[in-house]
Design a protein around this motif. Structure first.
Motif, PDB file in Angstrom:
ATOM      1  N   LEU A 193     -15.864  16.005  13.831  1.00 27.71           N
ATOM      2  CA  LEU A 193     -15.774  14.716  13.736  1.00 27.71           C
ATOM      3  C   LEU A 193     -17.371  14.175  13.431  1.00 27.71           C
ATOM      4  O   LEU A 193     -18.174  14.809  14.459  1.00 27.71           O
ATOM      5  CB  LEU A 193     -15.158  14.353  15.166  1.00 27.71           C
ATOM      6  CG  LEU A 193     -15.373  12.912  15.468  1.00 27.71           C
ATOM      7  CD1 LEU A 193     -14.588  11.940  14.600  1.00 27.71           C
ATOM      8  CD2 LEU A 193     -14.833  12.554  16.998  1.00 27.71           C
ATOM      9  N   TYR A 194     -17.591  13.369  12.795  1.00 30.18           N
ATOM     10  CA  TYR A 194     -18.742  12.940  12.634  1.00 30.18           C
ATOM     11  C   TYR A 194     -19.119  11.483  12.599  1.00 30.18           C
ATOM     12  O   TYR A 194     -18.332  10.566  12.197  1.00 30.18           O
ATOM     13  CB  TYR A 194     -19.519  13.300  11.022  1.00 30.18           C
ATOM     14  CG  TYR A 194     -19.818  14.739  10.884  1.00 30.18           C
ATOM     15  CD1 TYR A 194     -20.895  15.413  10.941  1.00 30.18           C
ATOM     16  CD2 TYR A 194     -18.739  15.820  10.814  1.00 30.18           C
ATOM     17  CE1 TYR A 194     -21.298  16.541  10.805  1.00 30.18           C
ATOM     18  CE2 TYR A 194     -18.929  17.176  10.415  1.00 30.18           C
ATOM     19  CZ  TYR A 194     -20.457  17.661  10.771  1.00 30.18           C
ATOM     20  OH  TYR A 194     -20.532  18.876  10.562  1.00 30.18           O
ATOM     21  N   PHE A 195     -20.162  11.046  13.206  1.00 30.58           N
ATOM     22  CA  PHE A 195     -20.510   9.500  13.578  1.00 30.58           C
ATOM     23  C   PHE A 195     -21.617   9.440  12.737  1.00 30.58           C
ATOM     24  O   PHE A 195     -22.678  10.243  12.683  1.00 30.58           O
ATOM     25  CB  PHE A 195     -20.743   9.089  14.950  1.00 30.58           C
ATOM     26  CG  PHE A 195     -19.559   9.295  15.714  1.00 30.58           C
ATOM     27  CD1 PHE A 195     -18.135   9.228  15.295  1.00 30.58           C
ATOM     28  CD2 PHE A 195     -19.910   8.819  17.054  1.00 30.58           C
ATOM     29  CE1 PHE A 195     -17.163   9.231  16.015  1.00 30.58           C
ATOM     30  CE2 PHE A 195     -18.750   8.801  17.930  1.00 30.58           C
ATOM     31  CZ  PHE A 195     -17.421   9.065  17.405  1.00 30.58           C
ATOM     32  N   GLY A 196     -21.735   8.215  12.016  1.00 30.25           N
ATOM     33  CA  GLY A 196     -23.103   7.837  11.321  1.00 30.25           C
ATOM     34  C   GLY A 196     -23.120   6.273  10.836  1.00 30.25           C
ATOM     35  O   GLY A 196     -21.988   5.670  10.996  1.00 30.25           O
ATOM     36  N   VAL A 197     -24.036   5.845  10.296  1.00 32.78           N
ATOM     37  CA  VAL A 197     -24.235   4.663   9.969  1.00 32.78           C
ATOM     38  C   VAL A 197     -24.653   4.486   8.541  1.00 32.78           C
ATOM     39  O   VAL A 197     -24.635   5.734   7.918  1.00 32.78           O
ATOM     40  CB  VAL A 197     -25.512   3.632  10.875  1.00 32.78           C
ATOM     41  CG1 VAL A 197     -25.199   3.542  12.269  1.00 32.78           C
ATOM     42  CG2 VAL A 197     -26.697   4.659  10.322  1.00 32.78           C
ATOM     43  N   PRO A 198     -24.235   3.544   7.848  1.00 34.41           N
ATOM     44  CA  PRO A 198     -24.315   3.221   6.310  1.00 34.41           C
ATOM     45  C   PRO A 198     -25.540   4.017   5.617  1.00 34.41           C
ATOM     46  O   PRO A 198     -25.630   4.833   4.944  1.00 34.41           O
ATOM     47  CB  PRO A 198     -24.138   1.915   5.989  1.00 34.41           C
ATOM     48  CG  PRO A 198     -23.409   1.262   6.801  1.00 34.41           C
ATOM     49  CD  PRO A 198     -23.742   2.062   8.316  1.00 34.41           C
ATOM     50  N   THR A 199     -26.745   3.862   6.351  1.00 34.37           N
ATOM     51  CA  THR A 199     -27.877   4.703   5.905  1.00 34.37           C
ATOM     52  C   THR A 199     -27.830   6.040   5.872  1.00 34.37           C
ATOM     53  O   THR A 199     -28.292   7.011   5.022  1.00 34.37           O
ATOM     54  CB  THR A 199     -29.169   4.101   6.699  1.00 34.37           C
ATOM     55  OG1 THR A 199     -29.387   2.640   6.712  1.00 34.37           O
ATOM     56  CG2 THR A 199     -30.454   4.797   6.128  1.00 34.37           C
ATOM     57  N   VAL A 200     -27.056   6.668   6.974  1.00 32.60           N
ATOM     58  CA  VAL A 200     -26.897   8.044   6.905  1.00 32.60           C
ATOM     59  C   VAL A 200     -26.163   8.392   6.055  1.00 32.60           C
ATOM     60  O   VAL A 200     -26.243   9.592   5.253  1.00 32.60           O
ATOM     61  CB  VAL A 200     -26.358   8.332   8.536  1.00 32.60           C
ATOM     62  CG1 VAL A 200     -26.132   9.950   8.545  1.00 32.60           C
ATOM     63  CG2 VAL A 200     -27.592   8.184   9.515  1.00 32.60           C
ATOM     64  N   TRP A 201     -24.922   7.894   5.772  1.00 31.10           N
ATOM     65  CA  TRP A 201     -24.036   8.324   4.986  1.00 31.10           C
ATOM     66  C   TRP A 201     -24.504   8.042   3.523  1.00 31.10           C
ATOM     67  O   TRP A 201     -24.052   8.864   2.324  1.00 31.10           O
ATOM     68  CB  TRP A 201     -22.714   7.518   5.023  1.00 31.10           C
ATOM     69  CG  TRP A 201     -21.985   7.913   6.242  1.00 31.10           C
ATOM     70  CD1 TRP A 201     -21.816   7.051   7.157  1.00 31.10           C
ATOM     71  CD2 TRP A 201     -21.434   9.141   6.867  1.00 31.10           C
ATOM     72  NE1 TRP A 201     -21.061   7.836   8.590  1.00 31.10           N
ATOM     73  CE2 TRP A 201     -20.896   9.101   7.970  1.00 31.10           C
ATOM     74  CE3 TRP A 201     -21.330  10.373   6.167  1.00 31.10           C
ATOM     75  CZ2 TRP A 201     -20.384  10.041   8.559  1.00 31.10           C
ATOM     76  CZ3 TRP A 201     -20.933  11.409   6.970  1.00 31.10           C
ATOM     77  CH2 TRP A 201     -20.374  11.358   7.925  1.00 31.10           C
ATOM     78  N   SER A 202     -25.268   7.027   3.153  1.00 32.75           N
ATOM     79  CA  SER A 202     -25.920   7.033   1.747  1.00 32.75           C
ATOM     80  C   SER A 202     -26.723   7.953   1.582  1.00 32.75           C
ATOM     81  O   SER A 202     -26.743   8.825   0.341  1.00 32.75           O
ATOM     82  CB  SER A 202     -26.674   5.574   1.681  1.00 32.75           C
ATOM     83  OG  SER A 202     -27.321   5.761   0.557  1.00 32.75           O
ATOM     84  N   ARG A 203     -27.496   8.522   2.673  1.00 38.90           N
ATOM     85  CA  ARG A 203     -28.323   9.909   2.413  1.00 38.90           C
ATOM     86  C   ARG A 203     -27.655  11.062   2.384  1.00 38.90           C
ATOM     87  O   ARG A 203     -28.033  11.960   1.420  1.00 38.90           O
ATOM     88  CB  ARG A 203     -29.472  10.073   3.424  1.00 38.90           C
ATOM     89  CG  ARG A 203     -30.319   8.939   3.405  1.00 38.90           C
ATOM     90  CD  ARG A 203     -31.453   8.862   4.616  1.00 38.90           C
ATOM     91  NE  ARG A 203     -32.241   7.763   4.901  1.00 38.90           N
ATOM     92  CZ  ARG A 203     -32.790   7.264   5.731  1.00 38.90           C
ATOM     93  NH1 ARG A 203     -32.901   7.777   6.909  1.00 38.90           N
ATOM     94  NH2 ARG A 203     -33.737   6.430   5.821  1.00 38.90           N
ATOM     95  N   ILE A 204     -26.743  11.251   2.825  1.00 39.37           N
ATOM     96  CA  ILE A 204     -25.579  12.323   2.741  1.00 39.37           C
ATOM     97  C   ILE A 204     -25.092  12.524   1.354  1.00 39.37           C
ATOM     98  O   ILE A 204     -24.660  13.503   0.685  1.00 39.37           O
ATOM     99  CB  ILE A 204     -24.670  12.616   3.837  1.00 39.37           C
ATOM    100  CG1 ILE A 204     -25.224  12.616   5.145  1.00 39.37           C
ATOM    101  CG2 ILE A 204     -23.439  13.461   3.614  1.00 39.37           C
ATOM    102  CD1 ILE A 204     -24.371  12.820   6.363  1.00 39.37           C
ATOM    103  N   ALA A 205     -24.676  11.274   0.912  1.00 44.53           N
ATOM    104  CA  ALA A 205     -23.939  11.029  -0.365  1.00 44.53           C
ATOM    105  C   ALA A 205     -24.904  11.498  -1.527  1.00 44.53           C
ATOM    106  O   ALA A 205     -24.397  12.205  -2.577  1.00 44.53           O
ATOM    107  CB  ALA A 205     -23.586   9.771  -0.572  1.00 44.53           C
ATOM    108  N   ALA A 206     -26.140  11.256  -1.316  1.00 43.71           N
ATOM    109  CA  ALA A 206     -27.115  11.537  -2.176  1.00 43.71           C
ATOM    110  C   ALA A 206     -27.579  13.149  -2.388  1.00 43.71           C
ATOM    111  O   ALA A 206     -28.293  13.689  -2.997  1.00 43.71           O
ATOM    112  CB  ALA A 206     -28.487  10.762  -2.150  1.00 43.71           C
ATOM    113  N   ASP A 207     -27.194  13.825  -0.962  1.00 44.85           N
ATOM    114  CA  ASP A 207     -27.267  15.268  -0.947  1.00 44.85           C
ATOM    115  C   ASP A 207     -26.303  16.009  -1.018  1.00 44.85           C
ATOM    116  O   ASP A 207     -25.377  16.183  -0.178  1.00 44.85           O
ATOM    117  CB  ASP A 207     -28.110  15.372   0.351  1.00 44.85           C
ATOM    118  CG  ASP A 207     -28.564  16.859   0.547  1.00 44.85           C
ATOM    119  OD1 ASP A 207     -28.139  17.999  -0.018  1.00 44.85           O
ATOM    120  OD2 ASP A 207     -29.388  17.097   1.493  1.00 44.85           O
TER     121      ASP A 207
END
Length: 468
Positions: free
Chosen positions: A216-230
């Motif tokens: 289970l992972y929590f994040g805000v859009p900035t976090v998910w955007s960086r993950i999506a780019a990696d």
């Protein structure tokens, strides 16, 4: 049953039941150190906690809750003026902080010893007792202290556990700040209530999330955007059970890429400091881009027009979102004027957010009424809808839309856009006009390198208004 049921036993006691920025703690170690804090703060009017991403923050917070003392999280990067206001307004007489850290003048420091132990026991405070005084961002003046009841915290965490099928079998991973609802109440107390293992990564980097091995992972859009780019880090989350985004709308391109790389769509939820989390997509329900889903168990919502009348649940008409239910705060500390403005005569909380509700009950948050409901040429335009359309353009990385004063229209739709390539403002305006009503197109597009954001990733639109 107490608020922190994991500490009452029955969930096992792994040596790393919690891991905070690399520091492991068992439930037993946490309870012993937190009880030692409780021994020192019992009877205090309030306990301020220097809420950095540390084990000391968790121990101090739990200690205050055990003793029945209201906990006041203090952002570690707060300036002297904000810090002084929070300490003075909350009435906190003690500031819990790591050993060796210094406290500002006028408040007694309480160094938190992680190795301290106490076997004292404390009676569980009543559900009407204050758990937290959480200070709002203060975008319209000095921060206001929202008084959060213990019963509100318990009701919210239980409703989220049901919605997300969150159990002691989970490992929760996040790296969010520990002075907000998202990182502290959900991200720490949620684990201490469900009994799930907790890994706080210190900083929410893609690599740290990938290595944590959570379900289970929590994040805000900035976090998910960086993950999506990696891509490698994103693919490492494919074994997770649930990816949760909140605190701001998740751009559809990020939603789609996370879904493609991990094999599952993220879920979004909505809440405020004053209400905790009130609306969410379900773990076993539809995960719809741009939607925060349905009200949690026990929560009621409604949309109200400017004239006070009801707004039809047609998925198109926007209105102010109002909520009622057991997760709501008790009021603002020392601010009867703000209380009077925030509650309706029939007991609903005015969120100040504008939203739409579809015929199926799904909610879509348009934004803040003060900056995201644009009145242009007689039309009511939701900034979030225009932002979503702009983000659909392949050259756009992110966008923020405001209503700027305009002598002719009242307000003109102005977009601040981070874009790659040679796309022009006129091209982006035409792109929106092709997808939405023509009157919703940006009258002006400002290309920028970045957007101003707060610690939770929300765009600071009042700063953009000053630039427009």
């Amino acid at each position: 049953m107490g608020l922190l049921t994991a500490l009452e036993g029955g969930h096992g006691d792994a040596a790393d039941a919690l891991r905070i920025d690399g520091r492991p703690l068992s439930w037993e170690q946490l309870l012993g150190a937190a009880t030692a804090v409780a021994d020192r703060v019992a009877g205090a009017p309030a306990l301020a906690v220097l809420a950095g991403p540390t084990a000391e923050t968790v121990v101090a917070t739990v200690g205050g809750l055990l003793a029945g003392v209201p906990v006041v999280p203090l952002p570690p990067d707060s300036g002297p003026k904000e810090r002084a206001h929070i300490l003075r307004d909350s009435g906190a007489t003690l500031l819990a902080l790591p050993v060796g850290a210094s406290a500002p003048d006028g408040i007694e420091p309480l160094p938190v010893e992680l190795t301290a132990r106490s076997s004292s026991t404390y009676a569980e405070p009543g559900v009407e007792g204050t758990a937290f005084v959480l200070y709002t961002s203060g975008t319209t003046g000095a921060p206001k202290g929202a008084v959060i009841r213990r019963g509100a915290v318990a009701a919210d965490l239980d409703a989220l556990a049901a919605a997300w099928q969150w159990t002691a079998e989970d490992t929760l991973v996040h790296g969010l700040p520990l002075f907000h609802v998202h990182g502290l109440v959900l991200g720490v107390l949620g684990a201490l209530r469900t009994g799930s293992r907790l890994v706080h990564t210190g900083r929410p980097t893609p690599g740290a999330y990938a290595k944590a091995g959570g379900s289970l992972y929590f994040g805000v859009p900035t976090v998910w955007s960086r993950i999506a780019a990696d891509e490698p880090s994103a693919r490492a989350l494919a074994t997770a059970r649930l990816l949760v985004s909140g605190s701001a709308p998740l751009p559809t391109p990020v939603f789609d890429r996370i879904a493609a790389l991990t094999g599952q769509a993220p879920i979004e939820r909505y809440g405020m400091t004053e209400s905790l989390i009130t609306v969410s997509t379900r773990a076993d329900g539809e995960r719809r881009p741009g939607s925060v889903g349905l009200p949690l168990d026990g929560v009621r919502t409604r949309l109200v027009a400017e004239d006070g009348g009801p707004v039809p649940p047609d998925g198109e008409t926007v209105g102010e979102l109002q909520v009622a239910g057991p997760t709501l705060f008790s009021g603002y500390l020392n601010r009867p004027d703000a209380d009077a403005e925030s509650w309706t005569a029939d007991g609903w909380f005015r969120t100040g957010d504008v939203a739409t509700i579809g015929p199926d009950g799904f909610h879509r948050i348009v934004g803040r009424a003060s900056v995201d409901l644009i009145k242009s040429g007689g039309y009511r335009i939701g900034a979030g809808e225009v932002e979503a359309a702009l983000r659909d353009h392949p050259a756009v990385a992110d966008a923020a839309v405001i209503g700027a004063p305009d002598q002719d229209l009242g307000q003109a739709v102005v977009a601040f856009v981070i874009a790659d390539g040679a796309v022009t403002g006129d091209q982006l305006s035409a792109f929106v006009a092709e997808r939405l009503s023509v009157h919703k197109r940006p009258r002006r597009v400002v290309l920028v390198d970045e957007l101003p954001r707060n610690a939770m990733g929300k765009v600071l639109k009042k700063q953009l208004l000053e630039l427009s």
